[in-house]
Design an enzyme around this catalytic site. Sequence first.
Site, mmCIF file in Angstrom:
data_model
loop_
_atom_site.group_PDB
_atom_site.id
_atom_site.type_symbol
_atom_site.label_atom_id
_atom_site.label_comp_id
_atom_site.label_asym_id
_atom_site.label_seq_id
_atom_site.Cartn_x
_atom_site.Cartn_y
_atom_site.Cartn_z
ATOM 1 N N LYS A 1 -1.037 0.421 -25.105
ATOM 2 C CA LYS A 1 -1.367 0.354 -26.537
ATOM 3 C C LYS A 1 -0.055 0.361 -27.337
ATOM 4 O O LYS A 1 0.725 -0.564 -27.193
ATOM 5 C CB LYS A 1 -2.306 1.499 -26.906
ATOM 6 C CG LYS A 1 -3.673 1.414 -26.180
ATOM 7 C CD LYS A 1 -4.655 2.451 -26.696
ATOM 8 C CE LYS A 1 -6.041 2.291 -26.097
ATOM 9 N NZ LYS A 1 -6.207 3.004 -24.815
ATOM 10 N N GLU B 1 -0.494 4.858 -0.589
ATOM 11 C CA GLU B 1 -1.235 6.094 -0.856
ATOM 12 C C GLU B 1 -0.324 7.306 -0.674
ATOM 13 O O GLU B 1 0.444 7.360 0.288
ATOM 14 C CB GLU B 1 -2.419 6.250 0.108
ATOM 15 C CG GLU B 1 -3.638 5.473 -0.321
ATOM 16 C CD GLU B 1 -3.803 4.216 0.473
ATOM 17 O OE1 GLU B 1 -2.770 3.662 0.910
ATOM 18 O OE2 GLU B 1 -4.958 3.787 0.667
ATOM 19 N N TYR C 1 0.849 -1.201 0.000
ATOM 20 C CA TYR C 1 0.000 0.000 0.000
ATOM 21 C C TYR C 1 0.878 1.242 0.000
ATOM 22 O O TYR C 1 1.842 1.315 0.768
ATOM 23 C CB TYR C 1 -0.904 0.022 1.228
ATOM 24 C CG TYR C 1 -2.345 -0.287 0.867
ATOM 25 C CD1 TYR C 1 -2.986 0.443 -0.130
ATOM 26 C CD2 TYR C 1 -3.043 -1.297 1.509
ATOM 27 C CE1 TYR C 1 -4.295 0.156 -0.470
ATOM 28 C CE2 TYR C 1 -4.355 -1.584 1.172
ATOM 29 C CZ TYR C 1 -4.979 -0.850 0.170
ATOM 30 O OH TYR C 1 -6.261 -1.119 -0.183
ATOM 31 N N ASP D 1 -5.154 13.774 -25.664
ATOM 32 C CA ASP D 1 -5.222 12.385 -25.212
ATOM 33 C C ASP D 1 -4.458 11.541 -26.233
ATOM 34 O O ASP D 1 -4.955 11.268 -27.325
ATOM 35 C CB ASP D 1 -6.685 11.944 -25.119
ATOM 36 C CG ASP D 1 -6.822 10.502 -24.657
ATOM 37 O OD1 ASP D 1 -5.831 9.763 -24.713
ATOM 38 O OD2 ASP D 1 -7.942 10.120 -24.253
ATOM 39 N N THR E 1 -2.635 5.957 -22.293
ATOM 40 C CA THR E 1 -2.578 4.638 -21.679
ATOM 41 C C THR E 1 -1.215 4.056 -22.003
ATOM 42 O O THR E 1 -0.593 4.413 -23.008
ATOM 43 C CB THR E 1 -3.673 3.713 -22.230
ATOM 44 O OG1 THR E 1 -3.747 3.871 -23.637
ATOM 45 C CG2 THR E 1 -5.019 4.033 -21.618
ATOM 46 N N ARG F 1 -1.230 -2.574 -18.621
ATOM 47 C CA ARG F 1 -2.515 -1.870 -18.713
ATOM 48 C C ARG F 1 -2.560 -0.767 -17.657
ATOM 49 O O ARG F 1 -2.441 -1.037 -16.462
ATOM 50 C CB ARG F 1 -3.629 -2.883 -18.470
ATOM 51 C CG ARG F 1 -5.022 -2.407 -18.733
ATOM 52 C CD ARG F 1 -5.945 -3.583 -18.953
ATOM 53 N NE ARG F 1 -5.595 -4.260 -20.189
ATOM 54 C CZ ARG F 1 -5.949 -3.859 -21.411
ATOM 55 N NH1 ARG F 1 -6.722 -2.800 -21.562
ATOM 56 N NH2 ARG F 1 -5.567 -4.512 -22.485
HETATM 57 N N1 DSN Z 1 -10.851 0.837 -25.601
HETATM 58 C C1 DSN Z 1 -9.859 1.704 -26.232
HETATM 59 C C2 DSN Z 1 -9.746 1.443 -27.676
HETATM 60 O O1 DSN Z 1 -9.951 0.321 -28.079
HETATM 61 O O2 DSN Z 1 -9.413 2.343 -28.429
HETATM 62 C C3 DSN Z 1 -10.137 3.130 -25.936
HETATM 63 O O3 DSN Z 1 -10.205 3.309 -24.588
#
Ligand code: DSN
Length: 424
Positions: free
Chosen positions: A226, A53, A51, A197, A223, A232
């Site tokens: 990707k 925080e 933990y 984004d 994110t 993730r």
């Molecule tokens: N779920 C993602 C995508 O496939 O582009 C976006 O958050």
Amino acid sequence: MPVSAPRDDELWSILERETNRQNTTLQLIASENFTSPAVLAATGSVLTNKYAEGYPGRRFYGGNQIVDEAEELARRRVRELFGADHANVQPHSGSNANLAVCLALLEAGDTLLGMRLDQGGHLSHGQAVNISGRYYRGVTYGVTRSDERIDYDEVRDLARQHRPRLIIAGATAYPRLIDAAAFRQIADEVGAMFLFDAAHYAGLIAGGAYPNPVPLADVVTFTTHKTLRGPRGGCILCREEHAKAIDKAVFPTLQGGPLEHVIAAKAVAFFEAAQPEFASYAAQVVANAEALARALAAEGFRLVSGGTENHLVLVDLQPFDAELTGKAAQEVLDRAGITCNKNTIPYDPRSPFVTSGLRLGTPAMTTAGMGTDEMATVASLLARALRGRDDDGELASVREEVTTLCSKFTPYPELAGGLGTRSG
Ligand code: DSN
């Protein structure tokens, strides 16, 4: 007594079957990738037990001296990778990262301007069904009917009319480069803040295959799983003037304990993305998308906007087969071992549950080692499966060829024989 547990064959057989699926079928979902074994190892490390925080040096629990080093390493690496003033690596997801930005920069009821979901935007950019459109007033822009590219004139007109406090650029199904300088100019004209984004583009940006929006935006979110090929999770980069507000919005406003094992894995991914090989990877992702686009066009598919400049193509199925929906195509391709997702195309006559399009991306196949030659094969297999969708024999034959292709480009050969850690 050492930590132990009874054998869990039920769950482990699920993990083994999913490993097998990823090793033996084609992964064309544009937002997916295969992380390195090092990223997997960090995600599965003992840091999951801790933990923490707060932030490095300012935690609410003891015992965080070592965890602090991991989070500090992640923050430093990602700042250096993108040239950012400040980084917050704690968001559990991209949606959380975007919500934290809204919490940091806006008051409830403020207006934000983002891209239409059905033309390639994201839920968290002010859609009515999402918290970003329930607590804030979401206004949306889209693409032109003529060239299916972002209509910057519309963005400017809407910004002048609605005076948003925040303008959001970024998309999930837009095959072209986004002009961050144009958004910055519009934001400045109306006194708005500018969020880029970069969830879909982070890896391409890190590898130099997509323009870096960090110098132009107030805040950049993304994110890590990707194109960046990490675990993730989410991340926020911002100008120093927003640092305090962003950190406070992530914790304690939105989240509790950070996932330090995932943060450690993010640090691994940032390290990997800073290596010269990653630039070659990013360039190959784009070259593969271009090759896939050319091969699909030769098979009779129409590509939204005429092609691609990034890692994905958006296919309009209507000219290929007016009866074929995105939903049906996704299901047929699943049977043939080709994984992708149905997607609305701009001005789609069908609903988001049915759609007239498919979104196809190259990040995962490129990680698996495929190049432009394989993209031509992939396009031909995909077209064969869709043409032969009522013929079980043809689908089985495509599936066999997919398996043969994947046997030469297996992302996790070391896991092919089983996971080996199931016993207690
Ligand atoms: N779920 C993602 C995508 O496939 O582009 C976006 O958050």
